[in-house]
Design an enzyme around this catalytic site. Structure first.
Site, PDB file in Angstrom:
ATOM      1  N   GLU A 131       0.876  -1.265   0.104  1.00  0.00           N
ATOM      2  CA  GLU A 131       0.140   0.031  -0.001  1.00  0.00           C
ATOM      3  C   GLU A 131       0.601   1.197   0.224  1.00  0.00           C
ATOM      4  O   GLU A 131       2.123   1.206   0.444  1.00  0.00           O
ATOM      5  CB  GLU A 131      -0.796  -0.045   1.070  1.00  0.00           C
ATOM      6  CG  GLU A 131       0.003   0.316   2.522  1.00  0.00           C
ATOM      7  CD  GLU A 131      -0.920  -0.234   3.819  1.00  0.00           C
ATOM      8  OE1 GLU A 131      -1.186  -1.130   3.965  1.00  0.00           O
ATOM      9  OE2 GLU A 131      -1.066   0.832   4.596  1.00  0.00           O
ATOM     10  N   LYS A 133       2.866   4.410   0.922  1.00  0.00           N
ATOM     11  CA  LYS A 133       3.280   5.052   2.218  1.00  0.00           C
ATOM     12  C   LYS A 133       2.985   6.615   2.150  1.00  0.00           C
ATOM     13  O   LYS A 133       3.689   7.230   1.365  1.00  0.00           O
ATOM     14  CB  LYS A 133       4.998   4.614   2.495  1.00  0.00           C
ATOM     15  CG  LYS A 133       5.329   5.302   3.859  1.00  0.00           C
ATOM     16  CD  LYS A 133       6.866   4.780   3.910  1.00  0.00           C
ATOM     17  CE  LYS A 133       7.333   5.259   5.264  1.00  0.00           C
ATOM     18  NZ  LYS A 133       7.440   6.524   5.650  1.00  0.00           N
ATOM     19  N   ASP A 135       2.978  10.688   2.937  1.00  0.00           N
ATOM     20  CA  ASP A 135       3.921  11.401   3.497  1.00  0.00           C
ATOM     21  C   ASP A 135       3.097  12.598   4.312  1.00  0.00           C
ATOM     22  O   ASP A 135       2.894  13.476   4.012  1.00  0.00           O
ATOM     23  CB  ASP A 135       4.525  11.934   2.308  1.00  0.00           C
ATOM     24  CG  ASP A 135       5.871  12.876   3.046  1.00  0.00           C
ATOM     25  OD1 ASP A 135       6.353  12.545   4.119  1.00  0.00           O
ATOM     26  OD2 ASP A 135       6.706  13.424   2.358  1.00  0.00           O
ATOM     27  N   TYR A 242      -4.683   2.961   8.418  1.00  0.00           N
ATOM     28  CA  TYR A 242      -3.860   1.771   7.839  1.00  0.00           C
ATOM     29  C   TYR A 242      -3.352   0.828   8.979  1.00  0.00           C
ATOM     30  O   TYR A 242      -2.698  -0.258   8.799  1.00  0.00           O
ATOM     31  CB  TYR A 242      -2.753   2.455   6.935  1.00  0.00           C
ATOM     32  CG  TYR A 242      -1.880   3.228   7.649  1.00  0.00           C
ATOM     33  CD1 TYR A 242      -1.200   2.863   8.829  1.00  0.00           C
ATOM     34  CD2 TYR A 242      -1.713   4.419   7.120  1.00  0.00           C
ATOM     35  CE1 TYR A 242      -0.344   3.953   9.420  1.00  0.00           C
ATOM     36  CE2 TYR A 242      -0.926   5.569   7.803  1.00  0.00           C
ATOM     37  CZ  TYR A 242      -0.073   4.984   8.860  1.00  0.00           C
ATOM     38  OH  TYR A 242       0.845   5.872   9.475  1.00  0.00           O
ATOM     39  N   LYS A 330      11.276   2.518  -0.088  1.00  0.00           N
ATOM     40  CA  LYS A 330      11.221   3.998  -0.273  1.00  0.00           C
ATOM     41  C   LYS A 330      11.404   4.370  -1.632  1.00  0.00           C
ATOM     42  O   LYS A 330      12.224   3.544  -2.272  1.00  0.00           O
ATOM     43  CB  LYS A 330      12.300   4.792   0.503  1.00  0.00           C
ATOM     44  CG  LYS A 330      12.060   4.490   2.005  1.00  0.00           C
ATOM     45  CD  LYS A 330      10.820   5.120   2.589  1.00  0.00           C
ATOM     46  CE  LYS A 330      10.857   6.658   2.763  1.00  0.00           C
ATOM     47  NZ  LYS A 330      11.862   7.086   3.999  1.00  0.00           N
ATOM     48  N   CYS A 435      16.491  47.003 -15.437  1.00  0.00           N
ATOM     49  CA  CYS A 435      14.930  46.437 -15.547  1.00  0.00           C
ATOM     50  C   CYS A 435      14.647  45.787 -16.814  1.00  0.00           C
ATOM     51  O   CYS A 435      14.965  46.731 -17.794  1.00  0.00           O
ATOM     52  CB  CYS A 435      13.850  47.096 -14.890  1.00  0.00           C
ATOM     53  SG  CYS A 435      12.406  46.320 -15.449  1.00  0.00           S
ATOM     54  N   CYS A 438      11.712  47.674 -18.432  1.00  0.00           N
ATOM     55  CA  CYS A 438      11.483  49.180 -18.689  1.00  0.00           C
ATOM     56  C   CYS A 438      12.807  49.930 -19.102  1.00  0.00           C
ATOM     57  O   CYS A 438      12.952  50.969 -19.250  1.00  0.00           O
ATOM     58  CB  CYS A 438      10.706  49.605 -17.684  1.00  0.00           C
ATOM     59  SG  CYS A 438      11.601  49.858 -16.355  1.00  0.00           S
ATOM     60  N   CYS A 459      13.177  46.877  -9.818  1.00  0.00           N
ATOM     61  CA  CYS A 459      13.068  47.836 -10.551  1.00  0.00           C
ATOM     62  C   CYS A 459      12.730  49.319  -9.886  1.00  0.00           C
ATOM     63  O   CYS A 459      11.793  49.266  -9.064  1.00  0.00           O
ATOM     64  CB  CYS A 459      11.988  47.574 -11.697  1.00  0.00           C
ATOM     65  SG  CYS A 459      11.534  48.824 -12.763  1.00  0.00           S
ATOM     66  N   CYS A 465       7.260  51.242 -15.683  1.00  0.00           N
ATOM     67  CA  CYS A 465       7.828  49.774 -15.850  1.00  0.00           C
ATOM     68  C   CYS A 465       6.630  49.015 -16.292  1.00  0.00           C
ATOM     69  O   CYS A 465       5.436  48.664 -15.412  1.00  0.00           O
ATOM     70  CB  CYS A 465       8.452  49.170 -14.580  1.00  0.00           C
ATOM     71  SG  CYS A 465       8.693  47.674 -14.961  1.00  0.00           S
TER      72      CYS A 465
HETATM   73  S1  IVH Z   1       2.211   1.214   9.037  1.00  0.00           S
HETATM   74  C1  IVH Z   1       3.782  -1.085  12.893  1.00  0.00           C
HETATM   75  N1  IVH Z   1       1.477   1.901   6.717  1.00  0.00           N
HETATM   76  O1  IVH Z   1       5.366   5.777   8.173  1.00  0.00           O
HETATM   77  C2  IVH Z   1       3.726  -0.276  11.649  1.00  0.00           C
HETATM   78  N2  IVH Z   1       3.001   3.390   8.179  1.00  0.00           N
HETATM   79  O2  IVH Z   1       8.194   4.852   8.862  1.00  0.00           O
HETATM   80  C3  IVH Z   1       2.883   1.028  11.701  1.00  0.00           C
HETATM   81  N3  IVH Z   1       3.162   5.741   7.280  1.00  0.00           N
HETATM   82  O3  IVH Z   1       4.996   5.933  11.602  1.00  0.00           O
HETATM   83  C4  IVH Z   1       3.260   1.765  10.531  1.00  0.00           C
HETATM   84  N4  IVH Z   1       1.866   5.499   5.346  1.00  0.00           N
HETATM   85  O4  IVH Z   1       3.556   7.604  10.160  1.00  0.00           O
HETATM   86  C5  IVH Z   1       2.240   2.360   8.018  1.00  0.00           C
HETATM   87  N5  IVH Z   1       0.595   2.696   4.810  1.00  0.00           N
HETATM   88  C6  IVH Z   1       1.227   3.012   5.820  1.00  0.00           C
HETATM   89  C7  IVH Z   1       1.889   4.302   5.930  1.00  0.00           C
HETATM   90  C8  IVH Z   1       2.936   4.530   7.227  1.00  0.00           C
HETATM   91  C9  IVH Z   1       2.693   6.255   6.118  1.00  0.00           C
HETATM   92  C10 IVH Z   1       3.975   6.232   8.216  1.00  0.00           C
HETATM   93  C11 IVH Z   1       3.686   6.159   9.677  1.00  0.00           C
HETATM   94  C12 IVH Z   1       4.802   5.537  10.208  1.00  0.00           C
HETATM   95  C13 IVH Z   1       5.946   5.641   9.468  1.00  0.00           C
HETATM   96  C14 IVH Z   1       7.174   4.867   9.369  1.00  0.00           C
END
Ligand code: IVH
Length: 717
Positions: A131, A133, A135, A242, A330, A435, A438, A459, A465
């Site tokens: 899934e 991650k 941000d 999640y 990542k 500038c 002008c 300017c 201008c």
């Molecule tokens: S699972 C025990 N799922 O990433 C596992 N974390 O680097 C709990 N994060 O602190 C985390 N998306 O803030 C999980 N789909 C996702 C996530 C996720 C973002 C963040 C979360 C966590 C950090 C870890």
């Protein structure tokens, strides 16, 4: 580069040393205000000024990440909880994830899991979920008997901050769970901000506070950690569920099914979560999500894999702070090399000469980048104001091979120059001192306080201008100013070029002049009888205008929409406002004191206002404009007469008699506050057809809900 705020420009001019000192000062100052607010209950600054301090801190950190302090106000999210929110101990610690950086790391992860479990292929497939991650920042939500009892940030993983009031304002977070959840439920997930919402918020912030967030993650963190939940409510935050913490019972036996149940309980869950049976499938999902990344509309920084069966998760357990059953794959940092083809100088409304890198287009993280910010002339030279090198002192030259970085949603930056690829005849860039629009001298003013030249070259041409003049005109007719339909950037440029509209007042004499003219507008290319008449009608419709729009339209430095509203409300009429601004030029006057005493108006804004009014040519232009246009007095809110004065109102669903903007303006005129989301603080919800989750939430919270017709009945005298 029109998107670069004054704050960004100012911060671009800080040297490393200045930034370090400024962060130190801000950490101390913010800590001081936190103490006054929380321990002494005696704040000495407004919430807006406090937010501005935090924003400034965040913006400097975004530009100098290496300077982020251990006691940084913004770092308190991921570190020990701050003193500003009450603390909540997590019953089950909030863990972090181990990282994988390439495909081999993922194979190793699955191999480790199999070995640990002695899970050979004969025992069947090892399902693993994948899934995005997200941000953002993680949040833990505790429900008892289906009702939200508290929300806590991650903090140090063991103790977080109590942000319950703020979490309640987030639409994706149900206040009561649907279905039949167990007695105790702790849902964990990520609070984040979508790109479109981030952009809108920053536009609003730039116009009102003159400050912006560096990226959606900072915006989400800054918005969730507001001491005033009403501010959080006005920020467009979202949430994906999640994971979970303390649970009195588990409603499913796999990761995947758990998350689907969270969806049934009313949470937003990520639709891209998948269950995979082989490592190669995981890697394929990773690359699929990576490809979609730019289209998702929110920032993600990788893909998280989790062993699907909960019994296996249980057996796998944890190593130090991370589960053995999960890993974050990542995305590589969004960096790329390309050629610096040219440096273009743009001239803004205030005369600032802003250099923009014109790059050989290159794809960075799924987005084609062809421009990058160059901040100012010192940045190009590679030296700071005090001679301290930036970018390790490498100056940028046209034709250079440069490394660029696109961080989140912000304008790409140039990180580095590959000197090996520089041709022998590449000459340093000469920043123009005239500038480009002008030909007037462009100078760097000496900053009165520091005695150093300002980072920004401006300017000096003022009204002569064309770049400044057209930018000012575009601002004047823009949506939140005069909002003249049919008069957009293209028309402004064309009218200016032909000498038809050189200053705002000319817009309002256009029709009269057109009547006498031999070259009628309707005969010009792209125009006809109807479109010309429509334009004149649109212009005439704006001969009376709200005072705050009029003030905002003038394009005074640091006077965005928010400040314009504050000023309109404080002075009530144009005459009173203008007289006060002229008088306030004398710093000993009462008018100067009054101006500075307006809540939300700081010294920089006050100075910009009085300087603007001290200029004869500005006053001449305004006089010409006032011969054509009358600003309405700001309506004084009569709290006694209005049934919604002081109430917080939310409009949702589609409205038929009003646009959203109109509804908002009407409610504000009647003394109400308009919020974008429903919370306990909401007094009234006006729901049109198609109202969804906000209506549901209002019903859950037993907030009065009325129809659009009901609204008219309520507010008509
Ligand atoms: S699972 C025990 N799922 O990433 C596992 N974390 O680097 C709990 N994060 O602190 C985390 N998306 O803030 C999980 N789909 C996702 C996530 C996720 C973002 C963040 C979360 C966590 C950090 C870890």
């Amino acid at each position: 580069m029109a998107g670069l705020s004054e704050l960004e420009k100012e911060i671009a001019s800080l040297s490393l040393d200045e930034a370090r000192r400024e962060l130190e000062r801000l950490a101390a100052e913010i800590a001081d205000h936190d103490r006054r607010y929380h321990q002494e209950d005696a704040p000495t600054i407004s919430d807006a000024d406090y937010d501005a301090l935090r924003l400034r801190n965040a913006a400097i950190e975004a530009r100098f990440p290496e300077l982020i302090r251990d006691d940084s106000p913004s770092e308190r999210i991921g570190a020990a909880p701050s003193e500003t929110f009450a603390k909540i101990a997590h019953k089950v610690p909030m863990l972090s994830l181990d990282n994988a950086f390439d495909d081999q790391d993922v194979r190793d992860f699955v191999g480790r899991v199999r070995r640990f479990l002695k899970f050979d292929p004969l025992q069947g497939v090892l399902s693993v979920t994948a899934e995005p991650k997200i941000d953002g920042l993680s949040l833990s939500l505790r429900y008892e008997q289906g009702a939200l009892v508290h929300a806590a940030t991650r903090g140090d993983g063991t103790v977080g901050e109590n942000v319950t009031a703020n979490a309640r304002t987030i639409e994706d977070i149900p206040v009561t769970l649907a279905g039949t959840p167990p007695e105790v439920v702790e849902i964990r997930g990520e609070v984040y901000m979508a790109h479109a919402d981030f952009r809108r918020l920053n536009e609003r912030m730039a116009a009102t506070a003159g400050k912006v967030f560096a990226n959606p993650r900072n915006a989400a963190a800054g918005s969730l950690r507001q001491l005033n939940p009403e501010i959080t409510a006005s920020r467009p935050l979202r949430f994906f569920a999640y994971a979970w913490g303390d649970m009195s019972a588990l409603p499913a036996s796999t990761q995947y099914d758990m998350v689907q149940v969270f969806g049934d309980w009313g949470f937003a869950v990520n639709p891209r979560m998948q269950r995979c049976e082989t490592v190669e499938d995981l890697i394929a999902v990773y690359h699929g999500i990576e490809e979609e990344r730019a289209m998702l509309g929110y920032d993600i920084d990788g893909v998280v894999y989790k062993v699907d069966r909960l019994d296996l998760q249980q057996r796998l357990g944890f190593v130090s702070r991370s589960p053995r059953w999960a890993i974050a794959h990542k995305f590589p940092a969004e960096k790329a090399f390309t050629i610096l083809n040219d440096i273009e100088i743009q001239v803004g409304r205030t005369g600032a000469l802003t250099p923009v890198a014109k790059l050989e287009p290159v794809t960075v993280g799924g987005v084609v980048v062809s421009n990058a910010t160059l901040h100012n002339e010192d940045y190009i030279k590679g030296i700071g104001q005090d001679g301290e090198p930036i970018r390790e002192g490498k100056d940028l030259r046209i034709g250079d091979t440069v490394q660029i970085q696109r961080a989140g949603d912000v304008i790409p930056q140039i990180l580095d120059v590959d000197l090996n690829k520089r041709s022998a005849d590449a000459t340093p860039f000469e920043f123009p001192t005239l500038c480009p629009a002008c030909g007037s001298h462009a100078t760097r003013e000496i900053h009165p306080k520091t005695g150093r030249p300002d980072a920004v070259r401006r300017c000096t041409g003022g009204l002569i201008c064309p770049a400044q003049a057209t930018e000012k005109l575009k601002h004047f007719v823009s949506r939140n100013a005069f909002d003249i339909e049919g008069l957009g950037n293209k028309q402004v440029d064309a009218f200016y070029q032909d000498g038809l509209v050189m200053a705002p007042a000319d817009i309002f004499t256009l029709e009269a002049r057109d009547k006498r003219s031999l070259t009628k507008l309707r005969n010009r290319e792209g125009w006809g009888e109807l479109s010309a008449q429509n334009l004149f009608d649109a212009i005439n419709a704006k001969r009376t205008i709200d005072l705050h729009r009029f003030i905002f339209a003038l394009g005074i430095r640091h006077v965005g929409e928010g400040n314009a509203k504050l000023l309109a409300r404080a002075y009530g009429s144009w005459a009173a406002f203008a007289a006060a601004m002229i008088e306030a030029h004398d710093r000993e006057s009462d008018a100067w004191t009054d101006l500075n005493n307006i809540d939300g108006i700081g010294q920089i804004v006050a100075e910009a206002l009085t300087e603007f009014f001290a200029e004869g040519h500005n006053r001449d232009q305004i006089d010409a404009l006032l011969a054509e246009v009358s600003p309405n007095d700001a309506e004084q809110v009569d709290a006694s007469g209005s049934p919604v004065a002081g109430k917080t109102v939310v409009f949702t669903g589609s409205l038929e008699r009003l646009t959203r903007d109109e509804a908002k303006a009407m409610a504000e005129r009647l003394g109400a506050k308009v919020s974008g989301s429903v919370s306990k603080k909401t007094d009234l919800v006006v729901a049109g057809p198609g109202a969804g989750s906000k209506l549901k939430k209002a019903e859950e919270l037993q907030i009065d809900v009325i129809s659009e017709d009901g609204w008219f009945e309520l507010v008509s005298p």
